[in-house]
Design a protein around this motif. Sequence first.
Motif, PDB file in Angstrom:
ATOM      1  N   TYR A 211       0.848  -1.198   0.000  1.00 16.59           N
ATOM      2  CA  TYR A 211       0.000   0.000   0.000  1.00 16.59           C
ATOM      3  C   TYR A 211       0.876   1.237   0.000  1.00 16.59           C
ATOM      4  O   TYR A 211       2.093   1.167   0.213  1.00 16.59           O
ATOM      5  CB  TYR A 211      -0.939   0.009   1.216  1.00 16.59           C
ATOM      6  CG  TYR A 211      -0.226   0.051   2.554  1.00 16.59           C
ATOM      7  CD1 TYR A 211       0.163   1.254   3.147  1.00 16.59           C
ATOM      8  CD2 TYR A 211       0.074  -1.125   3.241  1.00 16.59           C
ATOM      9  CE1 TYR A 211       0.807   1.287   4.368  1.00 16.59           C
ATOM     10  CE2 TYR A 211       0.723  -1.115   4.460  1.00 16.59           C
ATOM     11  CZ  TYR A 211       1.094   0.112   5.027  1.00 16.59           C
ATOM     12  OH  TYR A 211       1.753   0.137   6.229  1.00 16.59           O
ATOM     13  N   ASN A 253      -8.705  -6.633   3.575  1.00 20.71           N
ATOM     14  CA  ASN A 253      -9.308  -6.462   4.901  1.00 20.71           C
ATOM     15  C   ASN A 253      -8.266  -6.532   6.012  1.00 20.71           C
ATOM     16  O   ASN A 253      -8.374  -5.844   7.027  1.00 20.71           O
ATOM     17  CB  ASN A 253     -10.394  -7.512   5.120  1.00 20.71           C
ATOM     18  CG  ASN A 253     -11.632  -7.243   4.293  1.00 20.71           C
ATOM     19  OD1 ASN A 253     -11.772  -6.181   3.683  1.00 20.71           O
ATOM     20  ND2 ASN A 253     -12.551  -8.189   4.266  1.00 20.71           N
ATOM     21  N   VAL A 256      -6.570  -3.118   6.529  1.00 20.48           N
ATOM     22  CA  VAL A 256      -7.343  -1.997   7.075  1.00 20.48           C
ATOM     23  C   VAL A 256      -6.836  -1.597   8.462  1.00 20.48           C
ATOM     24  O   VAL A 256      -6.539  -0.419   8.707  1.00 20.48           O
ATOM     25  CB  VAL A 256      -8.852  -2.318   7.087  1.00 20.48           C
ATOM     26  CG1 VAL A 256      -9.615  -1.288   7.921  1.00 20.48           C
ATOM     27  CG2 VAL A 256      -9.386  -2.341   5.662  1.00 20.48           C
ATOM     28  N   LYS A 260      -5.183   1.977   9.644  1.00 18.95           N
ATOM     29  CA  LYS A 260      -5.808   2.750  10.723  1.00 18.95           C
ATOM     30  C   LYS A 260      -4.825   3.031  11.849  1.00 18.95           C
ATOM     31  O   LYS A 260      -4.862   4.091  12.481  1.00 18.95           O
ATOM     32  CB  LYS A 260      -7.040   2.002  11.252  1.00 18.95           C
ATOM     33  CG  LYS A 260      -8.256   2.100  10.326  1.00 18.95           C
ATOM     34  CD  LYS A 260      -9.468   1.426  10.939  1.00 18.95           C
ATOM     35  CE  LYS A 260     -10.712   1.675  10.112  1.00 18.95           C
ATOM     36  NZ  LYS A 260     -11.159   3.090  10.181  1.00 18.95           N
ATOM     37  N   ASN A 265      -7.839   6.684   7.837  1.00 15.73           N
ATOM     38  CA  ASN A 265      -9.216   6.179   7.793  1.00 15.73           C
ATOM     39  C   ASN A 265      -9.787   6.180   6.379  1.00 15.73           C
ATOM     40  O   ASN A 265     -10.760   5.476   6.116  1.00 15.73           O
ATOM     41  CB  ASN A 265     -10.120   7.003   8.704  1.00 15.73           C
ATOM     42  CG  ASN A 265      -9.759   6.849  10.173  1.00 15.73           C
ATOM     43  OD1 ASN A 265      -9.289   5.785  10.590  1.00 15.73           O
ATOM     44  ND2 ASN A 265      -9.945   7.901  10.953  1.00 15.73           N
ATOM     45  N   ILE A 267      -9.565   5.011   2.821  1.00 17.02           N
ATOM     46  CA  ILE A 267      -8.879   3.886   2.174  1.00 17.02           C
ATOM     47  C   ILE A 267      -9.538   3.579   0.840  1.00 17.02           C
ATOM     48  O   ILE A 267     -10.767   3.460   0.754  1.00 17.02           O
ATOM     49  CB  ILE A 267      -8.912   2.632   3.071  1.00 17.02           C
ATOM     50  CG1 ILE A 267      -8.297   2.940   4.446  1.00 17.02           C
ATOM     51  CG2 ILE A 267      -8.169   1.479   2.404  1.00 17.02           C
ATOM     52  CD1 ILE A 267      -8.459   1.810   5.448  1.00 17.02           C
ATOM     53  N   ASP A 320     -13.999  -4.760   3.565  1.00 14.98           N
ATOM     54  CA  ASP A 320     -14.322  -4.096   4.836  1.00 14.98           C
ATOM     55  C   ASP A 320     -15.060  -2.775   4.586  1.00 14.98           C
ATOM     56  O   ASP A 320     -14.691  -2.011   3.690  1.00 14.98           O
ATOM     57  CB  ASP A 320     -13.013  -3.826   5.581  1.00 14.98           C
ATOM     58  CG  ASP A 320     -13.225  -3.415   7.024  1.00 14.98           C
ATOM     59  OD1 ASP A 320     -13.856  -2.362   7.247  1.00 14.98           O
ATOM     60  OD2 ASP A 320     -12.752  -4.135   7.915  1.00 14.98           O
ATOM     61  N   ALA A 322     -14.770  -0.131   5.992  1.00 15.57           N
ATOM     62  CA  ALA A 322     -13.868   1.006   6.135  1.00 15.57           C
ATOM     63  C   ALA A 322     -13.251   1.425   4.811  1.00 15.57           C
ATOM     64  O   ALA A 322     -12.724   2.536   4.685  1.00 15.57           O
ATOM     65  CB  ALA A 322     -12.760   0.672   7.134  1.00 15.57           C
ATOM     66  N   ILE A 323     -13.287   0.547   3.807  1.00 17.88           N
ATOM     67  CA  ILE A 323     -12.762   0.871   2.474  1.00 17.88           C
ATOM     68  C   ILE A 323     -13.798   1.714   1.739  1.00 17.88           C
ATOM     69  O   ILE A 323     -14.965   1.343   1.641  1.00 17.88           O
ATOM     70  CB  ILE A 323     -12.428  -0.413   1.707  1.00 17.88           C
ATOM     71  CG1 ILE A 323     -11.250  -1.121   2.403  1.00 17.88           C
ATOM     72  CG2 ILE A 323     -12.097  -0.118   0.244  1.00 17.88           C
ATOM     73  CD1 ILE A 323     -10.968  -2.518   1.903  1.00 17.88           C
ATOM     74  N   ASP A 341     -21.451  -2.057   0.525  1.00 22.43           N
ATOM     75  CA  ASP A 341     -20.463  -2.730   1.358  1.00 22.43           C
ATOM     76  C   ASP A 341     -21.175  -3.632   2.369  1.00 22.43           C
ATOM     77  O   ASP A 341     -22.415  -3.647   2.426  1.00 22.43           O
ATOM     78  CB  ASP A 341     -19.533  -1.707   2.015  1.00 22.43           C
ATOM     79  CG  ASP A 341     -20.226  -0.845   3.078  1.00 22.43           C
ATOM     80  OD1 ASP A 341     -21.310  -1.223   3.560  1.00 22.43           O
ATOM     81  OD2 ASP A 341     -19.660   0.199   3.423  1.00 22.43           O
ATOM     82  N   ASP A 372     -11.688  11.018   7.334  1.00 19.72           N
ATOM     83  CA  ASP A 372     -12.234  10.003   6.448  1.00 19.72           C
ATOM     84  C   ASP A 372     -12.953  10.664   5.286  1.00 19.72           C
ATOM     85  O   ASP A 372     -13.270  11.865   5.322  1.00 19.72           O
ATOM     86  CB  ASP A 372     -13.205   9.102   7.220  1.00 19.72           C
ATOM     87  CG  ASP A 372     -13.359   7.728   6.578  1.00 19.72           C
ATOM     88  OD1 ASP A 372     -12.815   7.512   5.479  1.00 19.72           O
ATOM     89  OD2 ASP A 372     -14.035   6.880   7.189  1.00 19.72           O
TER      90      ASP A 372
END
Length: 615
Positions: A211, A253, A256, A260, A265, A267, A320, A322-323, A341, A372
């Motif tokens: 990443y 996942n 993530v 974090k 946050n 992503i 996830d 959060a993505i 999601d 975010d």
Amino acid sequence: MRLAGAAVVAATAVALAVAGPGSPATAAPQAPSTPNGPTMDIQLLSFNDFHGNLEAPTGSSGRLITGHALPSGATKPTDITTDALTPPGVGGVEYLATHLAQARVGHPYSLTVAAGDLIGASPLLSGAFHDEPTILAMNALKLDASAVGNHEFDEGYQELQRMANGGCIDDGDGMNNQNSCPSGSFPGASFDYLAANVFKAGTNETILPAYTIKNIKGAKIGFIGMTLKDTPSIVTASGVAGLEFTDEVATANALVPVLKAQGVNAIIVLIHQGGTPGQQTWYGPDNKPYTVNPSYDAACANDAQLDPTSPIIPIAKGLDPAIDMVISGHTHQPYVCDIKDPAGNDRMVTSASSFGRLFTDTTLTYDRRTQDIVRTSVKSENVLVTRNVEKDPAETAIINQYNELVKPIASKVIGHITTDVTRTANAGGETPLGDLIADAQLSDPSVVGSFAKPVIALMNPGGVRADLTFSSSKWGEAPGDVTFEEAFTVQPFNNYLVSLDLTGAQIKQLLVEQRTGKNAGSQSKVLQVSAGFTYTYSAATGQYSAVALNGQPLVDGDTYRVVTNNFLAGGGDNFGSFLGAKNVYYGGLDIDAFAAYLSAHSPYTPGSLNRISVN
């Protein structure tokens, strides 16, 4: 789940100069929210599957569907394509760079990313130099990050690492019609190449960073980059030897919480796997609904849907919550879709076709309080890369430099065709160009060695990348003359031909594998076969019959010498029966066999499609 390190890059994007006078803007300037306020607006430009198409692609590779029309008296609508509306079509890195620069105007906080297959299966202009020109072109258009795709592994992972890090190959100054570092050096990518789910076998070490984190005025955005987990089945075995490819959802996942923990946050996943838009509903001038092929800007909210079997759908549904967004590729299709999601929230999933014909323009709001992306703020649209803008001078310079270097190889006339030789398939999946290539492989003496001469050739249709066009005359050659560049564009992989022993039963099982397992329901995996090998496929029962060689039925227990390429010989495209072959012998390059056959059979006229029948 294994985790790997990441490249962390601070990137403060700046607005770039607009293209020349009279060039239409591709994105309207917007007043960004203040970087010191509670929110800030960020632009994300993306594309995928560039495949080294530095020069503007031609034919079907340079057009997209822009709409539909119902001719007078017709009962079925016709597609309107970009070559009709925006002559002479779309694509070309000189125009892509200009469009991206124009799109950034009014967006001081902008990032440009890609979803893999930037290189590999490239035209000769790039392929002749191990795709170094394409990496330089990506640097010039200010790419920030890209996932790797399956074609990044065409020459092995060490070569992919060289693309990322720079350096030269001692390739004998033109061995196999390729030449690394003709100017003496190669700096590598100035962007981050990401491979989160590609590990050195038996280790926790990814071959490239998993990443990258981009920091825009304190706004941190994490990008996870992955290729499809099935890459080993669609890449030459030697290209992925010693590697392990992990599940896309599990890999992302697991990263993530890693992001974090670094205060990230926001992503976004860049993934080289995708979907295929289904048919679209279009209302004609008679106000009646018609089922049509989707246009380049079809959105899932606008009477268009992804085919439910699209591989990207379960991936997107499993990532996830959060993505915040998924930028996809691999299928060469255009779409802008919302896929919920796991928490039931909207999440944008995009793809921008291929060959630089489109890019996706996404705007989003970053909330400094939550650090975010405001999910409901994400808006995306696919934008045509028209050729009615000024060419980017840096890209033009790259093209001109390598065109001069490649000219002696590219312009050589190797044969003559009397008409177009195309990839257009009959009902059984047989194509004129597939027949030609299979015949060329069967005739190649380099695969004989100490073994018997092959009697059957089998060619994967995915390795046939362009038509041979009678009217093409890039180097001023006469109509019908075929240059080495044209031949290379048809077969750009520099695969080796391989001869091997298969039983009649194994050959019949290969036929079954064309349409079963992971190849189920697809005509795009129908192997192209050489003259003398024939069979009949029943669309109703899925059975194969009358499998014969020169009119004699294939005998299950007999052994037949077969020639194919090293991609298929390694079990590529899910043809596992090749792995049971005996007496495997490597010959020369497929492009050399193709060029020699064209020379020996010039002028060439395609024959009838009578090798694969359907009842």
